[in-house]
Design an enzyme around this catalytic site. Sequence first.
Site, PDB file in Angstrom:
ATOM      1  N   GLU A 438      30.213  14.839   8.152  1.00 51.30           N
ATOM      2  CA  GLU A 438      30.906  15.311   6.933  1.00 51.30           C
ATOM      3  C   GLU A 438      32.388  14.972   6.951  1.00 51.30           C
ATOM      4  O   GLU A 438      33.220  15.745   6.487  1.00 51.30           O
ATOM      5  CB  GLU A 438      30.742  16.823   6.790  1.00 51.30           C
ATOM      6  CG  GLU A 438      29.772  17.266   5.746  1.00 51.30           C
ATOM      7  CD  GLU A 438      29.524  16.258   4.680  1.00 51.30           C
ATOM      8  OE1 GLU A 438      28.393  15.784   4.623  1.00 51.30           O
ATOM      9  OE2 GLU A 438      30.433  15.909   3.899  1.00 51.30           O
TER      10      GLU A 438
HETATM   11  C1  LIG Z   1      23.696  13.654  13.455  1.00 50.05           C
HETATM   12  C2  LIG Z   1      24.407  12.955  12.341  1.00 50.05           C
HETATM   13  C3  LIG Z   1      24.073  13.250  11.032  1.00 50.05           C
HETATM   14  C4  LIG Z   1      24.703  12.586   9.979  1.00 50.05           C
HETATM   15  N1  LIG Z   1      24.293  12.813   8.683  1.00 50.05           N
HETATM   16  C5  LIG Z   1      24.730  11.995   7.693  1.00 50.05           C
HETATM   17  C6  LIG Z   1      24.161  12.044   6.374  1.00 50.05           C
HETATM   18  O1  LIG Z   1      23.273  12.867   6.092  1.00 50.05           O
HETATM   19  N2  LIG Z   1      24.603  11.156   5.456  1.00 50.05           N
HETATM   20  C7  LIG Z   1      25.564  10.242   5.722  1.00 50.05           C
HETATM   21  O2  LIG Z   1      25.904   9.475   4.841  1.00 50.05           O
HETATM   22  N3  LIG Z   1      26.139  10.178   6.952  1.00 50.05           N
HETATM   23  C8  LIG Z   1      25.746  11.018   7.942  1.00 50.05           C
HETATM   24  N4  LIG Z   1      26.289  10.938   9.200  1.00 50.05           N
HETATM   25  C9  LIG Z   1      27.356   9.995   9.436  1.00 50.05           C
HETATM   26  C10 LIG Z   1      28.680  10.690   9.741  1.00 50.05           C
HETATM   27  O3  LIG Z   1      29.198  11.289   8.588  1.00 50.05           O
HETATM   28  C11 LIG Z   1      29.601   9.626  10.359  1.00 50.05           C
HETATM   29  O4  LIG Z   1      29.119   9.411  11.678  1.00 50.05           O
HETATM   30  C12 LIG Z   1      31.048  10.033  10.383  1.00 50.05           C
HETATM   31  O5  LIG Z   1      31.545  10.100   9.076  1.00 50.05           O
HETATM   32  C13 LIG Z   1      31.909   9.049  11.186  1.00 50.05           C
HETATM   33  O6  LIG Z   1      31.621   7.716  10.871  1.00 50.05           O
HETATM   34  P1  LIG Z   1      31.304   6.678  12.066  1.00 50.05           P
HETATM   35  O7  LIG Z   1      30.221   7.269  12.901  1.00 50.05           O
HETATM   36  O8  LIG Z   1      31.053   5.336  11.507  1.00 50.05           O
HETATM   37  O9  LIG Z   1      32.599   6.663  12.955  1.00 50.05           O
HETATM   38  P2  LIG Z   1      33.880   5.726  12.711  1.00 50.05           P
HETATM   39  O10 LIG Z   1      34.215   5.675  11.271  1.00 50.05           O
HETATM   40  O11 LIG Z   1      33.662   4.438  13.408  1.00 50.05           O
HETATM   41  O12 LIG Z   1      35.010   6.555  13.469  1.00 50.05           O
HETATM   42  C14 LIG Z   1      35.188   6.514  14.888  1.00 50.05           C
HETATM   43  C15 LIG Z   1      36.472   7.282  15.224  1.00 50.05           C
HETATM   44  O13 LIG Z   1      37.598   6.652  14.577  1.00 50.05           O
HETATM   45  C16 LIG Z   1      38.276   7.582  13.747  1.00 50.05           C
HETATM   46  N5  LIG Z   1      38.711   6.926  12.501  1.00 50.05           N
HETATM   47  C17 LIG Z   1      38.025   6.013  11.780  1.00 50.05           C
HETATM   48  N6  LIG Z   1      38.741   5.653  10.693  1.00 50.05           N
HETATM   49  C18 LIG Z   1      39.875   6.373  10.714  1.00 50.05           C
HETATM   50  C19 LIG Z   1      40.997   6.492   9.841  1.00 50.05           C
HETATM   51  N7  LIG Z   1      41.099   5.806   8.710  1.00 50.05           N
HETATM   52  N8  LIG Z   1      42.002   7.337  10.191  1.00 50.05           N
HETATM   53  C20 LIG Z   1      41.922   8.071  11.321  1.00 50.05           C
HETATM   54  N9  LIG Z   1      40.880   8.010  12.179  1.00 50.05           N
HETATM   55  C21 LIG Z   1      39.862   7.182  11.873  1.00 50.05           C
HETATM   56  C22 LIG Z   1      37.254   8.696  13.444  1.00 50.05           C
HETATM   57  O14 LIG Z   1      37.876   9.938  13.156  1.00 50.05           O
HETATM   58  C23 LIG Z   1      36.445   8.735  14.740  1.00 50.05           C
HETATM   59  O15 LIG Z   1      37.076   9.554  15.677  1.00 50.05           O
HETATM   60  C24 LIG Z   1      25.710  11.643  10.263  1.00 50.05           C
HETATM   61  C25 LIG Z   1      26.056  11.368  11.591  1.00 50.05           C
HETATM   62  C26 LIG Z   1      25.405  11.996  12.614  1.00 50.05           C
HETATM   63  C27 LIG Z   1      25.766  11.629  14.031  1.00 50.05           C
END
Ligand SMILES: Cc1cc2nc3c(=O)[nH]c(=O)nc-3n(C[C@H](O)[C@H](O)[C@H](O)COP(=O)(O)OP(=O)(O)OC[C@H]3O[C@@H](n4cnc5c(N)ncnc54)[C@H](O)[C@@H]3O)c2cc1C
Length: 584
Positions: A438
């Site tokens: 989220e």
């Molecule tokens: C169990 C689980 C359930 C989920 N359920 C859903 C769902 O129902 N629907 C859905 O659409 N998604 C879902 N997600 C996805 C989840 O919302 C994302 O994993 C999350 O938003 C982070 O994206 P990412 O994993 O690509 O990490 P990344 O975007 O790669 O981020 C990695 C790190 O870099 C930091 N970062 C990245 N960009 C920036 C920035 N611009 N400024 C500062 N810091 C930054 C982040 O804070 C994080 O610490 C789920 C994930 C999990 C693990």
Amino acid sequence: MSNYAAPLEDMGFVLREVVELEKLCSETGLDASTIDIVDTVLEAAGKLAREEIEPINKPGDLEGLKINSAGEVTTAAGFKDAYHHYVEGGWGSLQFDTKYGGQGVPFVVAASVQEMWHSANMSWGLCPLLTQGAVEAITHNASDELKQRYLPQLISGEWSGTMNLTEADAGTDVGALKTRATPEKDHYLIRGQKVYITWGEHDMTENIVHLVLARLPDAPAGVKGISLFLVPKILVNDDGSLGEANDLKALSLEEKIGIHACPTCVMSYGDKTGAIGYLVGEENKGMQCMFTMMNNARLTVGLQGVSIAERAYQQALSFCKERIQGIAPGYQDAGPIIRHPDVHRMLATMKSITEAARALTYTACAEVDFAAGNLSDEEQDQHHRRLGLLTPIVKGWCTETAQEVASLSLQCHGGMGYIEETGIAQIYRDARILPIYEGTNGIQSMDLVGRKITGDSGLGIKELILEMKSFANQTSLDTLLSKAQLDRFKESLTALEEASALVLNNSENKHYVGMIAFDMLMMSGTITAAWQMLKSLEKAKAAFENKMVSSVFFESKTKSVGHFVDSILPRYLAHFTTISSTSC
Ligand SMILES: Cc1cc2nc3c(=O)[nH]c(=O)nc-3n(C[C@H](O)[C@H](O)[C@H](O)COP(=O)(O)OP(=O)(O)OC[C@H]3O[C@@H](n4cnc5c(N)ncnc54)[C@H](O)[C@@H]3O)c2cc1C
């Protein structure tokens, strides 16, 4: 291992006295009869949580999920039955529009009920959580035709909902998503792959309504070119009956650290002919529509933090009363570890953080009711501002502190905490997702300093600080707290004012603002939670005098608030020091 018992007295107290449910109903025009049935509602939900949803929590963690080659997912034993009882009991429809089968109960009351589902079983609770978000997005953005066709079954819980933003190369950077939508007749054909989709496929409901972000062929790049589509698993005929299967499936399930009984799916849309989807809102305005869903989900993820903390605290308390180890200061014999001052410290920390998080979260949820209420434009704007400000704070602070509380609970168990048998290990594992999904807490803190504090040139945060200051100056708290405690709260407000000014004055220095954003979020969370605790103390005193709460409850609240002000509130100073010493 302890069984979960919903903290009905504290929930009822926060709803009635801290949130002032009666005032909320009369000011917003919401059905005041809710007030009379709150206790009955909470008790009935607590029974369902304890007797049906909690008992399948640990077995569900051990059993996990199955997926076959057709992409069909089988949930753990008992999940389906518990879900059907939830639907039969009308629990999914509490806060929704009566026009589509909802019960029109204030959102804050529905939130208190949801707290119980997540305490009892976070994996299970995520299914209704996502459905609620889908209902919000459709209610606020979809055409009347889509609303009539999909809302009644989503609101009743007969169908569930999902939220599809994330793709392998588009996580935080949603604007990078590649799923395509091609217009065809009265609908669109969706093609692409989404990852991490919570409850994306399962056997608990006969239909699943996916809300999918995708890009039209001529869409502008980035977030300005994203549209939102409603993509049902099973197509719905004009008469409302279920028709053919849509062209979508779950390709696989993720193996996760926790929430093992919650299907986190890789979803494929349109492998064959293209999945049929219907536009929600306007073309290229998908992010705005999705935000209705995400804002709601962010608050409820903060609420999950409260749930996990409550469950972890209850488990630790029960263990510490039973585990005999060593002679505590002031005792002659070996006795339960709860007697040891350091164990007492851990329990007091868990309890006070949990109660503070509950009061803060319910207060933010009440803002949803105020913002939607029958008020003047000016009042509504103010409530929208407050809700916007509190949402990242609730999501961030309550999920960060949930990690601490889960970890402290594990610590109270000693070596047994590290062993799966006690169940605390599951709570600790399940909790770890909260600061990630989220919108990571890093993103919440950027939202706070960027959109929420700087976006309105500090209006929202100034209003909040002013309200907390006038509360600190006007209340009769001086009979309940020492001067030093009250002064500490007042000093924290001055520090928050200075920190906000630093953010506002350096808003163009993106590196600085990004570096201090998380401290700003934690500082704001600690202070607003302290405000809610002080308010709780003042209200508990009045409620005790009016015989609305017991002396045991009042004494317990007094200790909890005292511990928060002495041991948790001072954390603001470390955050403030970081904010003011980080070079601009
Ligand atoms: C169990 C689980 C359930 C989920 N359920 C859903 C769902 O129902 N629907 C859905 O659409 N998604 C879902 N997600 C996805 C989840 O919302 C994302 O994993 C999350 O938003 C982070 O994206 P990412 O994993 O690509 O990490 P990344 O975007 O790669 O981020 C990695 C790190 O870099 C930091 N970062 C990245 N960009 C920036 C920035 N611009 N400024 C500062 N810091 C930054 C982040 O804070 C994080 O610490 C789920 C994930 C999990 C693990």
